[in-house]
Design a protein around this motif. Structure first.
Motif, mmCIF file in Angstrom:
data_model
loop_
_atom_site.group_PDB
_atom_site.id
_atom_site.type_symbol
_atom_site.label_atom_id
_atom_site.label_comp_id
_atom_site.label_asym_id
_atom_site.label_seq_id
_atom_site.Cartn_x
_atom_site.Cartn_y
_atom_site.Cartn_z
ATOM 1 N N THR A 40 0.842 -1.201 0.000
ATOM 2 C CA THR A 40 0.000 0.000 0.000
ATOM 3 C C THR A 40 0.870 1.240 0.000
ATOM 4 O OG1 THR A 40 -1.730 -1.147 1.258
ATOM 5 C CG2 THR A 40 -1.819 1.263 1.225
ATOM 6 N N GLU A 41 0.502 2.221 -0.800
ATOM 7 C CA GLU A 41 1.257 3.462 -0.865
ATOM 8 C C GLU A 41 0.752 4.460 0.182
ATOM 9 O OE1 GLU A 41 1.148 5.036 -4.790
ATOM 10 O OE2 GLU A 41 2.699 3.669 -5.545
ATOM 11 N N TYR A 42 1.709 5.044 0.908
ATOM 12 C CA TYR A 42 1.396 6.054 1.919
ATOM 13 C C TYR A 42 2.212 7.306 1.613
ATOM 14 C CZ TYR A 42 -0.408 2.067 4.595
ATOM 15 O OH TYR A 42 -1.094 0.950 5.002
ATOM 16 N N ASP A 43 1.562 8.464 1.644
ATOM 17 C CA ASP A 43 2.336 9.682 1.425
ATOM 18 C C ASP A 43 3.078 10.053 2.709
ATOM 19 O OD1 ASP A 43 0.582 11.089 3.138
ATOM 20 O OD2 ASP A 43 -0.681 11.740 1.475
ATOM 21 N N GLY A 44 3.952 11.045 2.583
ATOM 22 C CA GLY A 44 4.793 11.417 3.709
ATOM 23 C C GLY A 44 4.015 11.834 4.936
ATOM 24 N N PHE A 45 2.888 12.506 4.749
ATOM 25 C CA PHE A 45 2.087 12.967 5.888
ATOM 26 C C PHE A 45 1.606 11.796 6.727
ATOM 27 C CE2 PHE A 45 -1.835 14.139 8.002
ATOM 28 C CZ PHE A 45 -1.521 15.366 8.558
ATOM 29 N N ILE A 46 1.130 10.745 6.091
ATOM 30 C CA ILE A 46 0.636 9.582 6.821
ATOM 31 C C ILE A 46 1.778 8.888 7.565
ATOM 32 C CG2 ILE A 46 -0.431 7.305 6.589
ATOM 33 C CD1 ILE A 46 -2.403 9.568 6.220
ATOM 34 N N VAL A 47 2.939 8.772 6.927
ATOM 35 C CA VAL A 47 4.088 8.131 7.571
ATOM 36 C C VAL A 47 4.538 8.925 8.793
ATOM 37 C CG1 VAL A 47 6.523 7.496 7.266
ATOM 38 C CG2 VAL A 47 4.869 7.019 5.448
ATOM 39 N N VAL A 48 4.589 10.239 8.649
ATOM 40 C CA VAL A 48 4.983 11.090 9.772
ATOM 41 C C VAL A 48 3.949 10.990 10.896
ATOM 42 C CG1 VAL A 48 5.374 13.467 10.504
ATOM 43 C CG2 VAL A 48 6.331 12.657 8.341
ATOM 44 N N THR A 49 2.678 10.935 10.534
ATOM 45 C CA THR A 49 1.625 10.777 11.546
ATOM 46 C C THR A 49 1.787 9.468 12.299
ATOM 47 O OG1 THR A 49 0.057 12.088 10.233
ATOM 48 C CG2 THR A 49 -0.876 10.621 11.909
ATOM 49 N N ALA A 50 2.097 8.383 11.570
ATOM 50 C CA ALA A 50 2.296 7.072 12.202
ATOM 51 C C ALA A 50 3.446 7.106 13.192
ATOM 52 C CB ALA A 50 2.546 6.011 11.129
ATOM 53 N N ALA A 51 4.493 7.869 12.881
ATOM 54 C CA ALA A 51 5.634 7.971 13.789
ATOM 55 C C ALA A 51 5.332 8.906 14.960
ATOM 56 C CB ALA A 51 6.858 8.475 13.029
ATOM 57 N N PHE A 52 4.484 9.907 14.726
ATOM 58 C CA PHE A 52 4.166 10.897 15.757
ATOM 59 C C PHE A 52 3.386 10.284 16.917
ATOM 60 C CE2 PHE A 52 1.073 14.123 17.314
ATOM 61 C CZ PHE A 52 1.971 14.994 17.904
ATOM 62 N N ILE A 53 2.524 9.322 16.625
ATOM 63 C CA ILE A 53 1.666 8.744 17.668
ATOM 64 C C ILE A 53 2.495 8.104 18.786
ATOM 65 C CG2 ILE A 53 -0.123 7.038 18.171
ATOM 66 C CD1 ILE A 53 -1.157 7.524 15.294
ATOM 67 N N PRO A 54 3.390 7.129 18.497
ATOM 68 C CA PRO A 54 4.180 6.553 19.590
ATOM 69 C C PRO A 54 5.139 7.558 20.227
ATOM 70 C CG PRO A 54 4.952 5.740 17.479
ATOM 71 C CD PRO A 54 3.675 6.459 17.218
ATOM 72 N N LEU A 55 5.630 8.517 19.424
ATOM 73 C CA LEU A 55 6.528 9.532 19.980
ATOM 74 C C LEU A 55 5.815 10.368 21.033
ATOM 75 C CD1 LEU A 55 9.244 11.017 19.921
ATOM 76 C CD2 LEU A 55 8.336 12.432 18.055
ATOM 77 N N LEU A 56 4.578 10.775 20.741
ATOM 78 C CA LEU A 56 3.810 11.564 21.705
ATOM 79 C C LEU A 56 3.500 10.740 22.949
ATOM 80 C CD1 LEU A 56 2.340 14.226 22.327
ATOM 81 C CD2 LEU A 56 0.292 13.221 21.315
ATOM 82 N N ILE A 57 3.161 9.469 22.764
ATOM 83 C CA ILE A 57 2.870 8.602 23.913
ATOM 84 C C ILE A 57 4.103 8.471 24.807
ATOM 85 C CG2 ILE A 57 2.314 6.247 24.612
ATOM 86 C CD1 ILE A 57 0.587 6.036 22.082
ATOM 87 N N LEU A 58 5.266 8.255 24.191
ATOM 88 C CA LEU A 58 6.502 8.113 24.964
ATOM 89 C C LEU A 58 6.854 9.413 25.693
ATOM 90 C CD1 LEU A 58 8.718 6.068 22.472
ATOM 91 C CD2 LEU A 58 7.780 5.280 24.656
ATOM 92 N N ALA A 59 6.730 10.536 25.015
ATOM 93 C CA ALA A 59 7.056 11.818 25.634
ATOM 94 C C ALA A 59 6.109 12.128 26.795
ATOM 95 C CB ALA A 59 7.004 12.936 24.595
ATOM 96 N N THR A 60 4.818 11.860 26.591
ATOM 97 C CA THR A 60 3.844 12.109 27.654
ATOM 98 C C THR A 60 4.059 11.146 28.820
ATOM 99 O OG1 THR A 60 2.248 12.824 25.973
ATOM 100 C CG2 THR A 60 1.393 12.344 28.173
ATOM 101 N N GLY A 61 4.380 9.886 28.506
ATOM 102 C CA GLY A 61 4.675 8.923 29.569
ATOM 103 C C GLY A 61 5.908 9.316 30.365
ATOM 104 N N ALA A 62 6.933 9.822 29.679
ATOM 105 C CA ALA A 62 8.141 10.277 30.364
ATOM 106 C C ALA A 62 7.834 11.475 31.255
ATOM 107 C CB ALA A 62 9.218 10.636 29.344
ATOM 108 N N LEU A 63 6.990 12.376 30.753
ATOM 109 C CA LEU A 63 6.604 13.546 31.548
ATOM 110 C C LEU A 63 5.868 13.118 32.805
ATOM 111 C CD1 LEU A 63 6.625 16.656 31.505
ATOM 112 C CD2 LEU A 63 4.397 16.565 30.380
ATOM 113 N N TRP A 64 4.976 12.152 32.669
ATOM 114 C CA TRP A 64 4.243 11.645 33.839
ATOM 115 C C TRP A 64 5.182 10.961 34.827
ATOM 116 C CZ3 TRP A 64 3.387 6.466 35.341
ATOM 117 C CH2 TRP A 64 2.520 6.319 36.430
#
Length: 203
Positions: A40-64
């Motif tokens: 399946t073809e994914y444009d750059g926006f979708i790929v960046v979004t896929a990477a952003f989700i776990p990054l935000l979870i990790l950053a928020t978990g670290a903050l907590w």
């Protein structure tokens, strides 16, 4: 209950705003690329979004983990990013992720409206320690912020539906943050009129 702990303000800011800035930079670098994953073809926006989700979870978990506390806004943001970002990646449709700020600001505006209808300022419960105000001041500030949140929700809808993705990314990264900052900067007269000294709040 885990006690709240103070951490280096630069580290705190990095954990709070770092994921958004990384998303912005990654989007600028990958926006014109297309990735084929599992046929399946994914444009750059979708790929960046896929990477952003776990990054935000990790950053928020670290903050907590470091502070022992998360605001309701931070928790709601993570949940909505996971839901709407996940839908965008799963369905390969960037519209869901672009709707996320609309949902966040509409949700917070709705919560403030609900509190006002009950004669209460839910904003006071969240920010009382940071900005001690008289009750009348909290009601006025809550009403104004409610309208601000609803206006930002409408603005996000207008931007993502009528402008290119790159314009929306700039708006999301800088415009929304600047708008909230500008809102509080324009409330100086209210803080001066209804502000309380810290020793008064302890009486």
């Amino acid at each position: 209950m885990q006690p709240t702990r103070e951490i280096n303000p630069f580290l705190k800011s990095a954990l709070e705003f770092g994921p958004v800035l990384i998303f912005f930079i990654a989007y600028l670098r990958l926006k014109d690329r297309v990735f084929t994953i599992g046929g399946t073809e994914y444009d750059g926006f979708i790929v960046v979004t896929a990477a952003f989700i776990p990054l935000l979870i990790l950053a928020t978990g670290a903050l907590w983990a470091l502070t022992g506390k998360l605001s309701r806004m931070q928790v709601a943001t993570v949940i909505l990013v996971v839901v709407f970002g996940g839908l965008s990646v799963w369905l390969n449709d960037d519209r869901f992720f672009k709707m996320k700020p609309t949902m966040i600001y509409a949700l917070f505006g709705g919560l403030l409206l609900f509190g006002l209808l009950r004669g209460k300022s839910y904003l006071k419960y969240v920010m009382e320690e940071v900005m001690p105000l008289q009750d009348a001041g909290w009601m006025i500030l809550t009403r104004r912020l409610m309208f601000c949140f609803f206006a930002l929700a409408v603005a996000n809808e207008l931007i993502w539906r009528n402008f290119p993705t790159e314009t929306w990314v700039y708006f999301k990264t800088f415009g929304l943050t600047a708008a909230v900052f500008a809102f509080f900067m324009t409330q100086g007269k209210l803080f001066q009129t209804y502000g309380l000294e810290k020793d008064q709040t302890k009486e």
